[in-house]
Every structure is written in structure tokens, then in C-alpha cells.
Enzyme design. Structure first.
Site, PDB file in Angstrom:
ATOM      1  N   VAL A  77       0.860  -1.184   0.000  1.00 24.21           N
ATOM      2  CA  VAL A  77       0.000   0.000   0.000  1.00 24.21           C
ATOM      3  C   VAL A  77       0.893   1.229   0.000  1.00 24.21           C
ATOM      4  O   VAL A  77       1.777   1.369   0.844  1.00 24.21           O
ATOM      5  CB  VAL A  77      -0.922   0.013   1.243  1.00 24.21           C
ATOM      6  CG1 VAL A  77      -1.790   1.263   1.265  1.00 24.21           C
ATOM      7  CG2 VAL A  77      -1.772  -1.255   1.301  1.00 24.21           C
ATOM      8  N   SER A 104       2.947  -4.476   3.316  1.00 26.36           N
ATOM      9  CA  SER A 104       3.841  -3.348   3.549  1.00 26.36           C
ATOM     10  C   SER A 104       3.042  -2.091   3.243  1.00 26.36           C
ATOM     11  O   SER A 104       2.173  -2.100   2.370  1.00 26.36           O
ATOM     12  CB  SER A 104       5.060  -3.400   2.632  1.00 26.36           C
ATOM     13  OG  SER A 104       5.801  -4.571   2.860  1.00 26.36           O
ATOM     14  N   CYS A 105       3.336  -1.003   3.954  1.00 26.84           N
ATOM     15  CA  CYS A 105       2.634   0.256   3.721  1.00 26.84           C
ATOM     16  C   CYS A 105       3.655   1.383   3.832  1.00 26.84           C
ATOM     17  O   CYS A 105       4.429   1.436   4.790  1.00 26.84           O
ATOM     18  CB  CYS A 105       1.516   0.432   4.744  1.00 26.84           C
ATOM     19  SG  CYS A 105       0.540   1.925   4.500  1.00 26.84           S
ATOM     20  N   PHE A 106       3.646   2.275   2.855  1.00 30.67           N
ATOM     21  CA  PHE A 106       4.612   3.364   2.795  1.00 30.67           C
ATOM     22  C   PHE A 106       3.930   4.685   2.488  1.00 30.67           C
ATOM     23  O   PHE A 106       2.981   4.721   1.703  1.00 30.67           O
ATOM     24  CB  PHE A 106       5.626   3.143   1.652  1.00 30.67           C
ATOM     25  CG  PHE A 106       6.332   1.836   1.701  1.00 30.67           C
ATOM     26  CD1 PHE A 106       7.473   1.670   2.472  1.00 30.67           C
ATOM     27  CD2 PHE A 106       5.866   0.751   0.972  1.00 30.67           C
ATOM     28  CE1 PHE A 106       8.130   0.458   2.508  1.00 30.67           C
ATOM     29  CE2 PHE A 106       6.522  -0.464   0.997  1.00 30.67           C
ATOM     30  CZ  PHE A 106       7.662  -0.613   1.772  1.00 30.67           C
TER      31      PHE A 106
END
Length: 127
Positions: A77, A104-106
Site C-alpha cells: 500500500v 507493507s505500507c509506505f
């Protein structure tokens, strides 16, 4: 390697030289899905609606490939603003209630079309 390109009219068309999805063996890899409504070509301003639209676009590609959201094993994301994390999680959790995938989220500096979110996934193919 046998690579099959996945395209569907139920998700927004690629806005560059890439495919909506690629099927290799028992895996499907989607390109990042912006929250573009495939019918209206509009992007919702509300992060919850945008999250829902991005996931619906992912769903359309997965279904075209013979897979489904419940077969997602990894998501990535990308957020314009990490302050939206809780709102994104609220909507995301509605789609991935049981046995959620790895994720994973950034926060990123900018997304295409100034979108607030982009989501890509890896999923297994239904047998």
C-alpha cells in the site's frame, strides 16, 4: 516461463507501458491500482472511498485471472499521507477479515494523477 498478461475492462486501463496484471505459474501479480473508477475515470477525494475503489480494481483483475481477494498473499500500500493509515486500515480490514495477507505500507512523495493511495498485490490462482 509462461507469462500471461491480464487485462479487464472492470479495472482502469493502464496509464503507461505496463499491464494490469501478469500471471506466471500459480501466481498473479497486479500493477499498483489507483482509485480510479473504471466507468467515470474519477478518483474519490475521501480516503476511505479511494481505498475501497483501489481494492475493487484489484479484485477485478484477480477475478479476470481466475483468482480472488481471499487468495492474496502479499499487498503493498502506497499512501500520499501516512496520517490516513487508520482510515485505510478500517476499509482494508473489511476486505481482508480472515487470514489477512502479509502487507507493507509506505508514505510516498507523490502518486500518479495525485491519487491518495495505490495498492498492488500478489495472489495465488484458484485451482
Amino acid at each position: 516461463m509462461n507469462k500471461e498478461i491480464i487485462n479487464t475492462v472492470n479495472a482502469p486501463a493502464a496509464i503507461g507501458p505496463y499491464s494490469q496484471g501478469v500471471k506466471v505459474g500459480d501466481l498473479i501479480f497486479t500493477s499498483g491500482q489507483l482509485p480510479i473508477n473504471p466507468e467515470t475515470k474519477e478518483i474519490p477525494k475521501d480516503i476511505k472511498e479511494a481505498t475501497k475503489q483501489s481494492i475493487e480494481n484489484v479484485r477485478a483483475i484477480l477475478e479476470e485471472s481466475g483468482s480472488a481477494l481471499e487468495n492474496v498473499i502479499k499487498t503493498t500500500v502506497f499512501l500520499k499521507d501516512l496520517n490516513d493509515f487508520a482510515s485505510v486500515n478500517e476499509v482494508y480490514g473489511e476486505f481482508f477479515e480472515e487470514n489477512p495477507p502479509a502487507r507493507s505500507c509506505f508514505q510516498v512523495a507523490k502518486l500518479p494523477m495525485d491519487a491518495p493511495i495505490e495498492i498492488e498485490v500478489v495472489a495465488v490462482i484458484n485451482k
